[in-house]
Design a protein around this motif. Structure first.
Motif, short mmCIF file in Angstrom:
data_model
loop_
_atom_site.label_atom_id
_atom_site.label_comp_id
_atom_site.label_asym_id
_atom_site.label_seq_id
_atom_site.Cartn_x
_atom_site.Cartn_y
_atom_site.Cartn_z
N UNK A 111 18.28 47.70 15.97
CA UNK A 111 18.11 48.47 17.20
C UNK A 111 18.97 49.73 17.18
N UNK A 112 18.54 50.68 18.01
CA UNK A 112 19.32 51.91 18.25
C UNK A 112 20.10 51.75 19.54
N UNK A 113 21.16 52.54 19.64
CA UNK A 113 22.00 52.49 20.82
C UNK A 113 22.27 53.93 21.25
N UNK A 114 22.04 54.21 22.53
CA UNK A 114 22.33 55.55 23.02
C UNK A 114 23.33 55.47 24.18
N UNK A 115 23.56 56.60 24.83
CA UNK A 115 24.58 56.72 25.89
C UNK A 115 24.36 55.62 26.94
N UNK A 116 25.36 54.90 27.42
CA UNK A 116 26.78 55.05 27.10
C UNK A 116 27.33 53.92 26.23
N UNK A 117 26.49 53.33 25.35
CA UNK A 117 26.90 52.08 24.69
C UNK A 117 27.31 52.22 23.22
N UNK A 118 27.48 53.46 22.72
CA UNK A 118 27.71 53.60 21.27
C UNK A 118 29.06 53.01 20.83
N UNK A 119 30.04 53.05 21.72
CA UNK A 119 31.35 52.48 21.34
C UNK A 119 31.29 50.95 21.44
N UNK A 120 30.60 50.44 22.46
CA UNK A 120 30.43 48.98 22.55
C UNK A 120 29.63 48.46 21.35
N UNK A 121 28.66 49.25 20.90
CA UNK A 121 27.87 48.85 19.73
C UNK A 121 28.75 48.81 18.48
N UNK A 122 29.70 49.74 18.42
CA UNK A 122 30.66 49.74 17.31
C UNK A 122 31.43 48.40 17.32
N UNK A 123 31.84 47.96 18.52
CA UNK A 123 32.60 46.71 18.64
C UNK A 123 31.74 45.49 18.34
N UNK A 124 30.44 45.61 18.61
CA UNK A 124 29.53 44.49 18.36
C UNK A 124 29.23 44.33 16.86
N UNK A 125 29.16 45.43 16.15
CA UNK A 125 28.80 45.40 14.72
C UNK A 125 29.86 44.62 13.92
N UNK A 126 29.41 43.90 12.91
CA UNK A 126 30.35 43.15 12.06
C UNK A 126 30.70 43.92 10.79
N UNK A 127 29.88 44.94 10.46
CA UNK A 127 30.18 45.81 9.31
C UNK A 127 29.94 47.25 9.76
N UNK B 39 33.67 56.35 15.06
CA UNK B 39 34.16 55.37 16.04
C UNK B 39 33.05 54.95 16.98
N UNK B 40 31.82 55.13 16.53
CA UNK B 40 30.66 54.82 17.38
C UNK B 40 29.47 54.47 16.48
N UNK B 41 28.59 53.63 17.02
CA UNK B 41 27.42 53.17 16.26
C UNK B 41 26.16 53.48 17.06
N UNK B 42 25.17 54.15 16.40
CA UNK B 42 23.91 54.37 17.11
C UNK B 42 22.76 53.58 16.50
N UNK B 43 23.05 52.87 15.39
CA UNK B 43 22.00 52.07 14.73
C UNK B 43 22.61 50.77 14.21
N UNK B 44 21.96 49.65 14.51
CA UNK B 44 22.40 48.36 13.96
C UNK B 44 21.22 47.75 13.19
N UNK B 45 21.55 47.28 11.98
CA UNK B 45 20.56 46.55 11.18
C UNK B 45 21.01 45.09 11.15
N UNK B 46 20.07 44.19 11.44
CA UNK B 46 20.43 42.76 11.48
C UNK B 46 20.08 42.15 10.13
N UNK B 47 21.11 41.61 9.49
CA UNK B 47 20.94 41.06 8.15
C UNK B 47 21.57 39.67 8.14
#
Ligand code: NDP
Length: 267
Positions: free
Chosen positions: A58-74, A83-91
Motif C-alpha cells: 500500500x501507499x501512504x499519504x498525508x498525514x501518515x508517512x511517519x506512522x508508516x515509517x514506524x509500522x514498517x519492519x525494514x 524518516x518517512x515511508x510512502x510505500x509498503x511492500x508486504x513480504x
C-alpha cells in the motif's frame, strides 16, 4: 487479483487509484487498488486490517508517512534518510518500507523534462517532510551545490547538516536568498496551498528551471517564475506519476509507461 491501496486523511482527492489502474492495464497485472480513509488516530489498526486481508502492499499519504515509517519492519536508505515511508511492500511477515517521492521528482526532472542535474546549482524552498524526502535522490545526481531556504531558518540549517554527508548542502532563511540566478528552483513549501509565494529575491529565477511540487493548478510560485524570466516552469504532476511508478515497480517488478499516464491526467 492482488490487492493494493492508499491510506490518507483526507483521501477523496487522491489520483493514485487512477494511476495504478492504468499502470496495471499497461503491464497486464491483475490488481485491485482502493482509497482508504484512515481515522487520524487509528492508522496502524486500519493498516493491519488491510494486511490481514492478504494485501500485497500500500501507499501512504498525508498525514501518515511517519506512522508508516514506524509500522514498517525494514527500511530502504531513501526511507531512512526521509524518516518517512510512502510505500509498503508486504513480504510474508516483513513490511518493507520505501520512500519513492524523491525518486519520482528526479525521474520527472531528468527523464520527462530532460534536465541534467549534475554540476548544477539547486535551490529548494521549504524544509518540511517533502524536502526531507527529496534530498537524497537529488544529491545522488551530484549537483554542484544544493541550497535549502526556509521561512524558519533553523529547520533549513538542520536539514542541510543532516544531509551534508551526501553532497554540498547549505541551509538558511528565505531572506538570505541572493539576487543571483541559480539553475533549478524547487518549491517544496506548502505556501501554494494558501495561494502564497514565499517572499524571496526575484533575480534568483532569471533563466532558472522552476518546479513546484504542487500540481493541478497554476500556483503563485509558477506565476512568480514567469514574471521573473524563468527558462522552464513545471508543476508536480509528473512527480506524482513517477513516484507511483516507482512504487508499482517495487511491488510488481514491472516498469510502467509514465508518459502515457501523465498525458492522460493532463487531458
Ligand atoms: P510540510 O507541512 O512538512 O512543510 C511545509 C513547508 O512549507 C515548511 O518548510 C514551511 O515553513 C513552508 N511554508 C508553509 N507556508 C509558507 C509560507 N506562507 N511561506 C513560506 N514558507 C511556507 O509540508 P510537505 O513538505 O509535506 O509538503 C510541501 C508541498 O509539497 C505540499 O504542497 C505538498 O502538496 C507537496 N508535495 C507534492 C508531492 C508530489 O508528488 N507532487 C509529494 C509530496 C509533497 P516553516 O518550516 O517555516 O513552517
Amino acid at each position: 487479483m492482488n490487492r493494493y491501496g492508499v491510506f490518507g486523511n483526507p483521501i477523496e482527492h487522491s489520483l493514485s487509484p487512477i494511476i495504478h489502474t492504468q499502470f496495471a492495464q499497461q503491464t497486464g497485472c491483475e490488481i485491485e487498488y482502493e482509497k482508504i480513509l484512515a481515522p487520524l488516530d487509528d492508522f496502524a489498526k486500519i493498516a493491519q486490517e488491510f494486511i490481514d486481508k492478504g494485501a500485497k502492499g500500500f501507499n501512504i499519504t498525508v498525514p501518515f508517512k511517519i506512522e508508516a515509517f514506524n509500522l514498517a519492519t525494514q527500511h530502504s536508505l531513501n526511507a531512512q534518510t526521509a524518516g518517512a515511508v510512502n510505500t509498503i511492500k508486504i513480504n510474508g511477515n516483513e513490511l518493507m518500507g520505501e520512500n519513492t517521492d524523491g525518486i519520482g521528482l528526479v525521474n520527472d526532472l531528468t527523464k520527462n523534462l530532460n534536465i541534467d542535474l549534475n554540476n548544477k546549482t539547486l535551490l529548494i524552498l521549504g524544509a518540511g517532510g517533502a524536502t526531507r524526502g527529496i534530498l537524497l535522490p537529488l544529491l545522488k545526481q551530484q549537483p554542484r551545490r544544493l541550497m535549502i531556504a526556509n521561512r524558519t531558518a533553523s529547520k533549513a540549517v538542520d536539514l542541510a547538516k543532516d544531509f551534508s554527508a551526501y553532497g554540498k548542502t547549505c541551509g538558511f532563511g528565505l531572506d538570505k536568498v541572493k539576487n543571483d540566478p541559480v539553475d533549478v528552483i524547487i518549491n517544496a513549501t506548502s505556501a501554494s496551498l494558501d495561494g502564497k509565494m514565499p517572499d524571496i529575491a526575484s533575480g534568483v529565477a532569471n533563466g532558472a528551471i522552476c518546479y513546484d511540487l504542487m500540481y493541478g493548478v497554476q500556483t503563485p510560485f509558477m506565476d512568480w517564475a514567469k514574471a521573473n524570466n524563468a527558462k522552464m516552469i513545471a508543476d508536480g504532476l509528473g512527480m506524482l506519476v513517477e513516484q507511483a511508478a516507482a512504487a508499482f515497480e517495487f511491488w510488481t517488478s514491472k516498469q510502467p509507461d509514465t508518459q502515457a499516464v501523465i498525458q492522460n491526467l493532463r487531458r
